[in-house]
Design an enzyme around this catalytic site. Structure first.
Site, PDB file in Angstrom:
ATOM      1  N   LYS A 376       0.845  -1.198   0.000  1.00 12.45           N
ATOM      2  CA  LYS A 376       0.000   0.000   0.000  1.00 12.45           C
ATOM      3  C   LYS A 376       0.881   1.249   0.000  1.00 12.45           C
ATOM      4  CE  LYS A 376      -0.236  -0.774   4.949  1.00 12.45           C
ATOM      5  NZ  LYS A 376      -1.056  -1.033   6.117  1.00 12.45           N
ATOM      6  N   ARG A 470     -10.404  -0.711  15.271  1.00 15.40           N
ATOM      7  CA  ARG A 470     -10.315   0.137  14.079  1.00 15.40           C
ATOM      8  C   ARG A 470     -11.375  -0.323  13.087  1.00 15.40           C
ATOM      9  NH1 ARG A 470      -4.590   0.779  10.898  1.00 15.40           N
ATOM     10  NH2 ARG A 470      -4.970  -1.423  10.458  1.00 15.40           N
ATOM     11  N   TYR A 603      14.145  31.037   3.961  1.00 19.50           N
ATOM     12  CA  TYR A 603      12.935  31.700   4.425  1.00 19.50           C
ATOM     13  C   TYR A 603      13.057  32.101   5.891  1.00 19.50           C
ATOM     14  CZ  TYR A 603      10.404  30.484   0.197  1.00 19.50           C
ATOM     15  OH  TYR A 603       9.990  30.400  -1.083  1.00 19.50           O
ATOM     16  N   MET A 652       9.927  24.167  -0.270  1.00 21.91           N
ATOM     17  CA  MET A 652       9.051  23.217  -0.943  1.00 21.91           C
ATOM     18  C   MET A 652       9.839  22.320  -1.911  1.00 21.91           C
ATOM     19  SD  MET A 652       5.691  23.877  -3.283  1.00 21.91           S
ATOM     20  CE  MET A 652       4.779  24.788  -2.067  1.00 21.91           C
TER      21      MET A 652
HETATM   22  C1  LIG Z   1      -0.267  -1.767   6.917  1.00 26.36           C
HETATM   23  C2  LIG Z   1      -0.783  -3.013   7.409  1.00 26.36           C
HETATM   24  C3  LIG Z   1       0.067  -4.119   7.520  1.00 26.36           C
HETATM   25  C4  LIG Z   1       1.559  -4.057   7.354  1.00 26.36           C
HETATM   26  O1  LIG Z   1       2.096  -3.535   8.534  1.00 26.36           O
HETATM   27  P1  LIG Z   1       3.650  -3.429   8.900  1.00 26.36           P
HETATM   28  O2  LIG Z   1       3.694  -3.108  10.316  1.00 26.36           O
HETATM   29  O3  LIG Z   1       4.221  -2.375   8.048  1.00 26.36           O
HETATM   30  O4  LIG Z   1       4.260  -4.760   8.595  1.00 26.36           O
HETATM   31  C5  LIG Z   1      -0.518  -5.326   7.859  1.00 26.36           C
HETATM   32  N1  LIG Z   1      -1.850  -5.418   8.099  1.00 26.36           N
HETATM   33  C6  LIG Z   1      -2.670  -4.368   8.036  1.00 26.36           C
HETATM   34  C7  LIG Z   1      -4.111  -4.538   8.316  1.00 26.36           C
HETATM   35  C8  LIG Z   1      -2.166  -3.116   7.696  1.00 26.36           C
HETATM   36  O5  LIG Z   1      -2.989  -2.074   7.651  1.00 26.36           O
END
Ligand SMILES: *Cc1c(COP(=O)(O)O)cnc(C)c1O
Length: 733
Positions: A376, A470, A603, A652
């Protein structure tokens, strides 16, 4: 482990096919034996062009023209490229065509016929045939599946046969021959994009995954069908039935076996063959003309007794065409090398490190637990597609992402295997789940109903809340979870939970995590007692893998440690495994200047020189992900193997650093923000701690303006020397 398919066999045959085409146009055996030459140029060499069509079918059309993933955008791009190439070739051959008298008394109709079917020079018919063939196949794909397309294009091929090698059968049949004569006003041969190309394009797409299994059967099949095709060709020739000699009944059969045979050859890709064979095809008629002219003008003037041996002439054309093709390919690849890579601010990925991490992490997991890497957020900033492709190559067959758009991006890039979306997807996007074969997380009970109401089956994993609160259904609600299995359209293939303190070393944290794991497995047991199949079970992420490998079930959703870094230095030790950072972050020195004591810079003039100071401005800023929290000397960079603190506020797009201690800094030097320079290293963790956050935050903040490049592998073991790109990228080493 899944291995990448090797298409080297196809590459090699491309070269052979190119030389066969040259043979068609030079008749190498003419000086020796007419029938032998017929066999070579009118039977054997006829394998060449259909083979090229099949390769296009496999790599351009398959997976795009048919089925639910129909996506013509790449096909359109390919067509555009081919049309441009065709136009360039038309222009290139214009002088020769004029010289040969091809365009005398040209009516508009005849011009259209040259451009749309025959080609404006004799070998150029291939391009309009390819273009028209692709258009026809795309049209077929709109209305029917691949088998029906195969049938329709085979029918077209049969019609073409009668206007080609089998002309003698119908030449005297009134009505039919009249219809063909009408056709021949439109095109000179039926060997064109309408009758010849579609069949082989569809066959290439269809055979894509075939072969590999039975090379011997395919080899025998090819030899037998080719022998029969030789008999077919010689017979038709003997009885003088041919109007033209490009199409035989057995040609598709021969190519079926030949293509499978080539696919089964597990040879590494030979990229250079691809470009060179195309250029041989394009250039050889010009070479033939040039050789001819040269012989006429030079040798005859010199009264050199020249051998007018057809085979020598053929070899001459082959050698010169190959040299010209190599030269053109080299020039073009040189031109193409002008890129934005490593110019301003960029990421270098060390795929060797990724492989090492994959192996090390797999070593921690029990047998039967497979990796489901979290790619992700652009693969934690590394580049989701680059990383996922490499993971596919390493045998990883499951991924998880945060959103449906991330899943679609991976599929469009050709990523294979399971892709799980870890969070909420809006019902409007449910169609994408099916279209791109994505697995959706059921975030709670009402969401399951929402998924069911979509009306068509959707693959799903159930999220269970074991204490993080969550997403997911609370794990004590067994009845509620059991009810989810009744939704007909929700195909439950897995169940997972997420651990929220698995990286903590305190006993409170350890107890909490153990309770989470226990609650999850008890739920699974209760469901299984009711006869429900929970599918693939998974709960560990990076922290869990390191500290609770006993919880690893079917998948480990590994994230941050896969990239070779830890989230924070307080985390538990990395279980003794050697992780290697995959990512380096670099930029250039844009300008160097000196300021006097008391002068300010940047800046707010937040930096004030206390001594005569040398400042270097580097080409990266907070818009690229260099946190503004690193301002005022908190962050550092490496230039020429030494540290330089950030001076004043990060801007930036640019950042000023203090290089007073590094007098030899020059414009264009590489500044390393994460990675190695000389004997110094700055890690993502260093940067995260300087900015008061975790590495995940730093890495996922790396912006889209950075170019992501793969660091060339050093081949020290084989004595290979450093490549130019490497030297350029790291002048400090
Ligand atoms: C992001 C995520 C992971 C990976 O987590 P890491 O700590 O980076 O290994 C695994 N499971 C879920 C549900 C996540 O949101």
């Amino acid at each position: 482990m899944e291995t990448k398919r090797n298409y080297g066999g196809l590459d090699v045959f491309k070269m052979i096919a190119a030389y066969l085409v040259v043979a068609i146009h030079t008749s190498p055996l003419e000086s020796f034996h007419a029938d032998a030459d017929f066999f070579l140029t009118r039977v054997l060499a006829r394998l060449a062009v259909p083979f090229f069509f099949m390769v296009t079918g496999q790599f351009v059309l398959s997976g795009r023209v048919w089925g639910k993933d129909r996506d013509l955008a790449p096909v359109r791009r390919y067509l555009k490229k081919i049309i441009l190439l065709y136009l360039a070739a038309v222009v290139l051959y214009l002088p020769l065509g004029v010289y040969a008298g091809h365009y005398e008394n040209l009516t508009p109709g005849a011009l259209a016929r040259l451009i749309c079917f025959d080609g404006t020079f004799y070998h150029l018919w291939y391009f309009p045939a390819l273009i028209l063939g692709i258009l026809i196949v795309c049209l077929l794909g709109r209305f029917c599946g691949i088998y029906a397309s195969l049938a329709v294009s085979a029918l077209l091929y049969v019609i073409g046969l009668l206007g080609d090698s089998y002309w003698g059968l119908i030449a005297d049949v009134p009505g039919i021959s009249d219809a063909y004569e009408l056709g021949f006003r439109l095109f000179s041969y039926t060997r064109n994009g309408l009758f010849l190309a579609p069949l082989f394009l569809v066959m290439g797409a269809w055979l894509r995954e075939g072969g590999r299994e039975k090379p011997i059967a395919d080899g025998v099949g090819f030899l037998v069908s080719f022998a029969l095709m030789t008999v077919e060709g010689l017979t038709l020739h003997y009885f003088d039935l041919q109007r033209h000699d490009s199409m035989y009944v057995l040609l598709p059969v021969c190519l079926f076996f030949l293509y499978r045979l080539l696919l089964s050859w597990d040879k590494k890709a030979v990229g250079v063959c691809r470009a060179v064979s195309t250029w041989i095809y394009l250039l050889h008629p010009a070479v033939i003309a040039a050789v001819h002219l040269f012989h006429k003008l030079v040798f005859s003037r010199l009264h050199v007794a020249l051998t007018d041996n057809s085979l020598v002439r053929y070899l001459e054309v082959c050698v010169i065409s190959t040299a010209a093709a190599l030269a053109v390919a080299a020039v073009l690849s040189g031109l193409r090398r002008v890129s934005f890579e490593r110019d301003r601010a960029w990421i270098e990925l060390d795929m060797g490190a990724l492989e090492q991490n994959v192996r090390a992490i797999q070593g921690l997991l029990p047998e039967g637990c497979r990796l489901m890497p979290a790619v992700k957020a652009e693969g934690y900033g590394h580049g989701a597609v680059l990383i996922s492709k490499e993971l596919n190559r390493l045998g990883v067959k499951a991924f998880c992402v945060a959103s449906v758009s991330e899943g679609v991006q991976l599929r469009k890039a050709g990523i294979k295997g399971e892709i799980l979306i870890l969070g909420y997807t809006h019902p409007r996007q449910f169609g994408l789940l099916r279209r791109y074969r994505l697995i959706q997380t059921v975030v709670d009970e009402s969401y399951a109903e929402e998924l069911h109401r979509y009306g068509r089956p959707v693959r799903a994993h159930i999220a269970v809340d074991t204490g993080m609160h969550r997403i997911g259904i609370p794990c004590d609600r067994t009845d509620e979870i059991a009810r989810l299995f009744q939704w007909k359209n929700v195909k439950i293939e897995g169940m997972f939970t997420h651990l929220c303190v698995s990286d903590g070393a305190q006993s409170r944290q350890r107890e909490f995590t153990k309770a989470q794991g226990a609650a999850f497995f008890q739920l699974v047991k209760r469901l299984e007692e009711r006869g429900l199949d929970c599918g693939k079970k998974h709960l560990v992420a990076s922290g869990g893998i390191l500290n609770y490998p006993e919880f690893a079930a079917d998948y480990a959703r590994v994230g941050i440690i896969l990239y070779g870094v830890r989230s924070a230095s307080g985390d538990l030790d990395c279980a003794g495994i050697a992780l290697k950072p995959v990512l380096s972050l670099k930029a250039r020195v844009a300008s160097v200047r000196e300021i006097a004591p008391g002068e300010g810079a940047g800046y707010g003039l937040a930096f004030v020189a206390k001594r005569p100071t040398r400042l270097a401005t580097i080409t990266i800023g907070y818009a690229d992900g260099l946190s503004r929290l690193l301002s005022g000397g908190k962050g550092q960079v490496l230039i020429r193997g030494r540290r330089a603190p950030i001076a004043g506020r990060v801007c930036m797009d640019q950042t000023i650093v203090d290089v007073t201690e590094i007098p030899e800094v020059r414009q264009g030097d590489v500044a390393v923000l994460i990675g190695r320079s000389g004997n110094e290293t700055l890690t993502a963790l260093d940067m995260a701690e300087a900015a008061g956050t975790i590495t995940n935050d730093i890495l996922t903040g790396l912006g889209p303006r950075l170019t992501r490049t793969v660091k060339p592998r050093t081949r020290r073991a084989t004595g290979g020397k450093e490549t130019k790109a490497q030297k350029e990228a790291s002048p400090e080493s």
